[in-house]
Every structure is written in C-alpha cells, then in structure tokens.
Design an enzyme around this catalytic site. Structure first.
Site, PDB file in Angstrom:
ATOM      1  N   ASP A  28      35.525  39.745  27.175  1.00 45.16           N
ATOM      2  CA  ASP A  28      35.315  39.820  29.229  1.00 45.16           C
ATOM      3  C   ASP A  28      36.559  40.137  30.411  1.00 45.16           C
ATOM      4  O   ASP A  28      36.289  38.346  30.086  1.00 45.16           O
ATOM      5  CB  ASP A  28      34.066  39.761  29.263  1.00 45.16           C
ATOM      6  CG  ASP A  28      33.308  41.072  29.697  1.00 45.16           C
ATOM      7  OD1 ASP A  28      33.839  41.853  31.192  1.00 45.16           O
ATOM      8  OD2 ASP A  28      32.078  41.712  29.688  1.00 45.16           O
ATOM      9  N   ASP A  74      36.075  44.474  33.980  1.00 49.63           N
ATOM     10  CA  ASP A  74      34.800  43.926  34.911  1.00 49.63           C
ATOM     11  C   ASP A  74      34.998  44.775  36.223  1.00 49.63           C
ATOM     12  O   ASP A  74      36.472  44.609  36.926  1.00 49.63           O
ATOM     13  CB  ASP A  74      34.508  42.476  34.962  1.00 49.63           C
ATOM     14  CG  ASP A  74      32.820  42.786  35.645  1.00 49.63           C
ATOM     15  OD1 ASP A  74      32.249  43.809  34.905  1.00 49.63           O
ATOM     16  OD2 ASP A  74      32.908  42.621  36.418  1.00 49.63           O
ATOM     17  N   GLU A 122      36.189  48.760  33.249  1.00 51.92           N
ATOM     18  CA  GLU A 122      34.909  48.895  32.974  1.00 51.92           C
ATOM     19  C   GLU A 122      35.271  50.403  34.974  1.00 51.92           C
ATOM     20  O   GLU A 122      35.670  49.546  35.572  1.00 51.92           O
ATOM     21  CB  GLU A 122      33.757  48.306  33.884  1.00 51.92           C
ATOM     22  CG  GLU A 122      32.627  48.923  34.205  1.00 51.92           C
ATOM     23  CD  GLU A 122      31.751  47.534  34.752  1.00 51.92           C
ATOM     24  OE1 GLU A 122      30.520  47.956  34.683  1.00 51.92           O
ATOM     25  OE2 GLU A 122      32.355  47.060  35.794  1.00 51.92           O
ATOM     26  N   HIS A 160      24.811  46.092  28.366  1.00 50.91           N
ATOM     27  CA  HIS A 160      23.728  45.296  29.184  1.00 50.91           C
ATOM     28  C   HIS A 160      23.552  45.290  30.984  1.00 50.91           C
ATOM     29  O   HIS A 160      22.836  44.782  31.224  1.00 50.91           O
ATOM     30  CB  HIS A 160      24.520  43.859  29.121  1.00 50.91           C
ATOM     31  CG  HIS A 160      25.847  43.943  29.849  1.00 50.91           C
ATOM     32  ND1 HIS A 160      26.807  44.577  29.358  1.00 50.91           N
ATOM     33  CD2 HIS A 160      25.966  43.621  31.053  1.00 50.91           C
ATOM     34  CE1 HIS A 160      28.002  44.182  31.134  1.00 50.91           C
ATOM     35  NE2 HIS A 160      27.625  43.986  31.329  1.00 50.91           N
ATOM     36  N   ASP A 161      24.277  47.108  30.656  1.00 53.31           N
ATOM     37  CA  ASP A 161      23.790  47.213  31.960  1.00 53.31           C
ATOM     38  C   ASP A 161      23.062  47.987  32.660  1.00 53.31           C
ATOM     39  O   ASP A 161      22.317  48.762  33.505  1.00 53.31           O
ATOM     40  CB  ASP A 161      25.108  48.020  33.421  1.00 53.31           C
ATOM     41  CG  ASP A 161      26.169  46.308  33.414  1.00 53.31           C
ATOM     42  OD1 ASP A 161      25.759  45.180  33.634  1.00 53.31           O
ATOM     43  OD2 ASP A 161      27.134  46.093  33.744  1.00 53.31           O
TER      44      ASP A 161
HETATM   45  C1  GLC Z   1      30.002  45.193  35.827  1.00 51.42           C
HETATM   46  C2  GLC Z   1      28.907  44.026  34.879  1.00 51.42           C
HETATM   47  C3  GLC Z   1      27.937  43.492  35.261  1.00 51.42           C
HETATM   48  C4  GLC Z   1      27.949  43.049  36.177  1.00 51.42           C
HETATM   49  C5  GLC Z   1      29.137  43.303  36.952  1.00 51.42           C
HETATM   50  C6  GLC Z   1      29.509  42.342  38.173  1.00 51.42           C
HETATM   51  O1  GLC Z   1      29.159  45.995  35.896  1.00 51.42           O
HETATM   52  O2  GLC Z   1      29.230  44.802  33.233  1.00 51.42           O
HETATM   53  O3  GLC Z   1      27.073  43.487  34.605  1.00 51.42           O
HETATM   54  O4  GLC Z   1      26.718  42.588  36.962  1.00 51.42           O
HETATM   55  O5  GLC Z   1      30.123  44.165  37.301  1.00 51.42           O
HETATM   56  O6  GLC Z   1      30.105  41.388  37.606  1.00 51.42           O
END
Ligand code: GLC
Ligand code: CA
Length: 575
Positions: free
Chosen positions: A106, A202, A256, A328-329
């Site tokens: 990540d 991310d 992402e 995980h979100d």
């Molecule tokens: C992304 C991650 C998430 C995190 C956010 C800020 O969306 O997947 O878990 O809280 O970014 O880094």
C-alpha cells in the site's frame, strides 16, 4: 473479442491473476500478543495459496500511531514493530514468491502521520527545510475533513493551520513540492528494489490540490472542497513521474479512486495520461448507501447492476477493471447485499456475481469464509475514527439505539474483526485475548469448519477462482449483461469466439424464474458451477435451513432459481 487480440493487447501478467487482501492486525497472531503480524502471515501463506489466488495486497504494515490503523504512516521504509521487522517481511516476501504469489504494497502518499519526522520538522517554522512538505495557511478555507470536522487544524508550534482531508493526525502532503515527489519515488524504489511487485495507491486521485485552495460547495457537508482536490490540476503530471519509476521494474500500479467517475478514471487508465493499470472504483459500493455507508438506503439490485455494467462496458478493450466487493473500508458484503439468513447461499452467489466479470478479482480476508458484520453494544466499543465521527455528527435527533443501528450497518470495524480460523478460543486467531472483538458467530463461520464441506463458501471461492483461471473466455472475453431491468436476477455473459459463459445470480430470498436470453434459445448449455446441491441426487436440494422451498426438479428445469442461487453455464455455438 477475437482470440488473436489477446496476446497482442493483453499480455500483462496481472490480468489472469486474482489477489487476496490482508489487513495484518486482524489476520493471524503468530507471536501471542493478541495482534496479527507477519509471523502469522508467514504460517498462513499455504492457506492463501490454496485459495487459488496469485498474490497478496498488504494494507499498510509500516510504523504508524494507528489514528487510522496504518493509513497514518510515521516511517515509509520500515515495518510496524507490532507486525515484525524488515527481516520478517523479507521472509514473507521470499516464501510468497517461492509459492508463486506476488506481493503488492500500500502506498499512502496523500498524507503522513503527524508523528512522521517530516511533519515534526515542518511544524517548527517557515525556515525549516521541511517547511513546504505540508499545506500550511494563516487562514483556513471552508473545506471539511472526510473523517473529523474541519479540514484545517491550528498548530500552536508553527502558528498556522495545516490541511488534513482525513483525520487530524493525517496532515496532507504538499505534492506541488518537487522534494515531496522525490521522496515518493525513493519510497517506491526502496520497496521495488527489495522485490515487491507493485502498489495499491491510496486515495491517489486526491493528491493534487487546486491552486489557491478556493472555498468549495457540496451537497454533502463532509465532501465540501472535494471538487478542488479530486482529480486535481496536476494529478496526471505527478502520476506520470511515479509511473516512470514503475516502468523501470516489472510491476503494476493499482489506484484507489474514491468518488471517481468512469470518465475521469479513463484518463488514469488509458492514452497519453495512462499512469495506472487498474483503479478501485466505488460506484458499486453505493447500491445500499449514498456516498458513504453511513447514509444508508435499502439495497437496490438495479443500482448495483448499473454500476457493474457501466464500468465493464466503458473499460472493455481499453482498460482493465479491479474487481472487489469487500475491503477494510466497507462492511461485510453478505450483511449488505446478501442475507445473513441465507448466509451460505448469498455468500456463494455474491462470489460468482463479481469474480467472472472482466478484471482482476480481489478477495478480502474473511470474505472467502462469509464473515458478517459485528454488532457491538455501544459506540464506545468501536475503534474506527470515521465510525466514531459519524455517530457523533449525523442524525443527532434520532435516539441512540437507532444511531447505533446505523453504525452496525456502516462501520468499517465490521471488516476489521479478527479472522475466524476455527472454533477454539479466540477463533484460533490468537492464544490470548485479541486487540479487537471477535464476531460471536465464529463457531459457525470459520475456516476449519468450511474446509471439509464441499458446499461451503470457502470451497465455492476456490471453485470460482479455478474456473476463471481455466478459461480465457472468463478472463478476457467480452462482457454482456442480460435483462438489466430484472429486479431479482443479475445475469451476465462472457464470450470469446464461439464460447460463452452465462452467469446467473438470484438476489431474491424467494424462488424466482430466470429467462433464457433469446440468443441461447434452442442451445444446450453445460452447467459448470452451481451453489446448490443437485436436485436429482440430493434429497435436501430443495431445503434451506428448515424451509422447504416447494420446488421440484420439474420447476427447476423450467428455470426457477432457489433463494440466492447462482449458476454458471457454458455454451459452445455451432458455426
Ligand atoms: C483510503 C484507505 C482508508 C483510509 C483512507 C485515508 O480510503 O483505504 O482505509 O482511511 O484512505 O488514508
Ligand atoms: Ca502478534
């Protein structure tokens, strides 16, 4: 799509693959302190391999004060002491590679932790060499944080405000500063030189902010300012710098893209501005909510199908999808789009609903055994910063019970309970009390129980992944949706030359009739996958739990599907 084109345009190694996502803290505790770690991961690599996946994506495993559980990084070039150290990481990497598993890290570069040495220096003053590593202002604008109130926090040491789109402890980096971009490239090289195979990047569409940071508008308070930092003015320029680093290695980049539209995603994925191989999109995560799970609305299959098909059609032949239903979100998918009552049926059906689409499937730890949402008794038991903020910010007029119910539906913590390995104490996750609550259903939902059961969710995931891998049609074939208006059934076809697969998924808790698409009328398809036992051979095939479905073989032949039934047929067209 014609077969000849596969080898020319689709040689990329990640396309036939599938990945398993590990959120290490809750995966497996190898050294007995109640926290998942890389010793536990090491021991479970054979299990991961046995699923039929080809690689692992690690959510952040770097040192972090855990304000956002790893997404607030205080050192990009080390391993969190809770998880092990660099030597242990190298052991995991080597063993994974020897098993034929790739490793994706990540890369969180929109922000750091406020405990990162760069921030500690930066806050000291304007003449500090790290002064411009972050975004400082004398006066804040009206942007809101996605996690915690205002997007600006006053720092008494520096006497200025810093920007944080996420939590207060996650100050945004100033990507306009070439030194910051150089740091990012160094971090990438550090891990690529060690042998990792790529990055999941991310909130990558947030890293370039509009000059002058003007005030923003939004229909949702928390997103105020987003139009000035999403797909910002220099995003493609900056990403092309990072792409050059990756091009020196045999690796891939997966971004992402929260709230990204398919049109803007195409700029990241194709043409001159191509800087990513795949993007995690969010449209299909909004079939039961608006923008965030906290703004819940009833699940709509039509919304889900529209989102799936929009991305499949737009990317077909031009770009490549990253397919997922959980990470995980987001809360657990059975509790959202399936049914905890029809747990096995809906868990297996949901697997088929996305794994056979065009793209690289990702499976999140616990998804493959059908883990479901946890329902804790009090908001004080929750640990995720966004759940806690949501509870204390929205719907304040509702009674506490109703607000807690919203947390049960929406919390990211539901995806973060310890992995359920077996029915022994602590679900086999740890020898001691784990860092977070275990879902009380672990005696029924666990790996050991599902291993020997040929109809289990676990073994269905294995069947899906191996079927997908065995077929160029299921990997590269053209995607076509049938009966998009049907409110109960999602039906899609994958076709290549004279072969077609028809994937039929019932999202109904009642028996429903599936029609055959006209192009297949008169053709005989071979049933290659089904999540129910065979009516002919199994007397229990018409029973779920203690409900008799009242269907007989004749009705099944006429096209009735049992609750949450999924079937995959293979057709060969005669020329
Ligand atoms: C992304 C991650 C998430 C995190 C956010 C800020 O969306 O997947 O878990 O809280 O970014 O880094
Ligand atoms: Ca541990």
């Amino acid at each position: 799509m014609k077969k000849e084109n596969i080898s020319q345009n689709n040689h990329d190694w990640y396309k036939p693959m599938s990945f398993y996502q590990i959120w290490v803290r809750s995966f497996c505790d190898g050294n007995g302190d109640g926290i998942g770690d890389l010793y536990g991961v090491y021991d479970k690599l054979e299990y991961i391999k046995s699923l039929g996946v080809d690689g692992i994506w690690f959510s952040p495993i770097y040192p972090s004060p855990n304000a956002d559980f790893g997404y607030d990084i205080s050192d990009y070039k080390d391993i969190h002491p809770d998880f092990g150290d660099l030597d242990q990481f190298k052991r995991v990497l080597n063993k994974a590679h020897s098993l034929g598993l790739k490793i994706i890290m990540d890369l969180v570069i929109n922000h750091t932790s406020d405990e990162h040495p760069w921030f500690i220096e930066s806050r000291k003053g304007k003449d500090n060499p790290y002064s411009d590593y972050y975004i400082w202002r004398d006066k804040p604008n009206n942007w809101k944080s996605l996690f915690e109130g205002e997007a600006w926090e006053y720092d008494p040491i520096r006497g200025q405000y810093y920007l944080h789109i996420f939590a207060k402890k996650q100050p945004d980096l100033n990507m306009d500063n070439p030194k910051v971009r150089q740091e990012v490239k160094d971090i990438m090289r550090f891990w690529l030189d060690m042998g990792v195979d790529g990055f999941r990047e991310d909130v990558i569409n947030f890293i370039s902010k509009k000059e002058g940071l003007p005030d923003g508008l939004s229909f949702l308070p928390a997103a105020t300012g987003m139009s000035h930092y999403k797909d910002g003015p220099h995003i493609h320029e900056y990403l092309s710098e990072f792409r050059k680093v990756c091009n020196e290695y045999d690796c891939f980049q997966l971004g992402e893209g929260p709230m990204t539209t398919v049109n803007s995603a195409m700029k990241y994925l194709t043409g001159k501005t191509k800087s990513l191989d795949m993007m995690f999109s969010f449209d299909h995560m909004m079939a039961d909510c608006l923008y965030t799970e906290y703004l819940h609305r009833p699940f709509s299959l039509i919304k889900l199908k529209k989102a799936f098909t929009k991305w499949q059609n737009a990317l077909n032949g031009k770009a490549w999808n990253a397919l997922y239903l959980e990470n995980h979100d987001h809360p657990r998918i059975i509790s959202r789009y399936g049914s905890e009552y029809f747990w096995r049926e809906s868990g297996t059906m949901l697997a088929a609903s996305y794994i056979f689409q065009q793209g690289t499937p990702f499976i999140y730890q616990g998804q493959e055994i059908g883990m479901t949402n946890i329902k804790l008794m009090s908001i004080d038991q929750y640990m995720d910063v966004s759940s806690i903020t949501n509870y204390h910010t929205y719907h304040l007029k509702e009674d506490p019970e109703r607000r807690l119910h919203r947390i049960h539906l929406s919390s990211r913590d539901s995806a973060r309970t310890p992995m359920q390995w077996n029915a022994t104490d602590n679900a086999g996750f740890s020898k001691v009390k784990p860092w977070f609550y275990i879902n009380p259903n672990y005696k029924r939902v666990n790996v050991a129980k599902e291993e020997p059961d040929s109809l289990s969710i676990l073994n269905f995931y294995r069947k899906c992944l191996s079927l997908r891998k065995s077929s160029e049609t299921l990997i590269y074939g053209q995607y076509t949706e049938h009966f998009p208006k049907d409110k109960n059934i999602y039906m899609y076809e994958r076709s290549l030359d004279d072969e077609s697969y028809l994937v039929i998924c019932s999202f109904s808790r009642f028996p429903v009739k599936a029609h055959k698409p006209p192009k297949f009328s008169g053709c005989h398809g071979e049933l290659v996958l089904c999540n129910y036992p065979d009516m002919k051979t199994d007397p229990h095939a018409g029973i779920v739990g203690n409900i008799h479905l009242g269907l007989n073989e004749q009705e099944l032949k006429k096209g009735y599907l049992r609750p949450y039934e999924t079937r995959v047929y293979r057709y060969i067209r005669r020329r």
